[in-house]
Design an enzyme around this catalytic site. Structure first.
Site, short mmCIF file in Angstrom:
data_model
loop_
_atom_site.label_atom_id
_atom_site.label_comp_id
_atom_site.label_asym_id
_atom_site.label_seq_id
_atom_site.Cartn_x
_atom_site.Cartn_y
_atom_site.Cartn_z
N CYS A 144 0.98 -1.21 0.07
CA CYS A 144 -0.10 -0.07 -0.06
C CYS A 144 0.87 1.25 0.13
O CYS A 144 2.17 1.17 -0.43
CB CYS A 144 -1.00 0.12 1.21
SG CYS A 144 -0.23 0.18 2.92
N ARG A 145 0.44 2.34 0.40
CA ARG A 145 1.03 3.60 0.43
C ARG A 145 2.20 3.48 1.70
O ARG A 145 3.50 3.94 1.02
CB ARG A 145 0.28 4.73 0.61
CG ARG A 145 1.19 5.99 0.31
CD ARG A 145 0.10 7.35 0.62
NE ARG A 145 -0.08 7.39 1.93
CZ ARG A 145 0.37 8.14 2.99
NH1 ARG A 145 1.71 8.42 2.78
NH2 ARG A 145 0.04 8.22 4.35
#
Length: 98
Positions: free
Chosen positions: A63-64
């Site tokens: 994810c980020r």
């Protein structure tokens, strides 16, 4: 939950090791760039798409920053999947993107 660093993931990719990446960011985030070969399954849809995954494979969650992928890894582990979380997410990734 097992974790992998961005450096270790890049080294594994360069060695052509089989890596099954799932990027759990939203589609607009992924449009800005993802790790080559990663499959986008937004976190909110992951539980509904478990049938697409193979319990004999290990998945690396992305994810980020590592938070959403950590939750995704916990979800998959609770369903019997083998999972590692990319520590620091795309914020730590210096490798190629597509």
């Amino acid at each position: 939950m097992k974790e992998i660093t961005a450096t270790d993931l890049l080294e594994a990719m360069e060695k052509k090791e089989p890596i099954h990446l799932i990027d759990v960011r939203e589609t607009d985030e992924v449009a800005e760039g993802k790790i080559p070969g990663a499959v986008n399954i937004p976190l909110g849809l992951l539980e509904f798409r478990l049938h697409e995954l193979d319990k004999s494979k290990e998945y690396a969650m992305v994810c980020r920053s590592g938070g959403r992928s950590g939750r995704a890894a916990q979800l998959l582990e609770s369903h019997g999947y083998k999972v590692v979380n990319l520590a620091g997410g795309m914020m730590e990734w210096d490798g190629p993107t597509e």
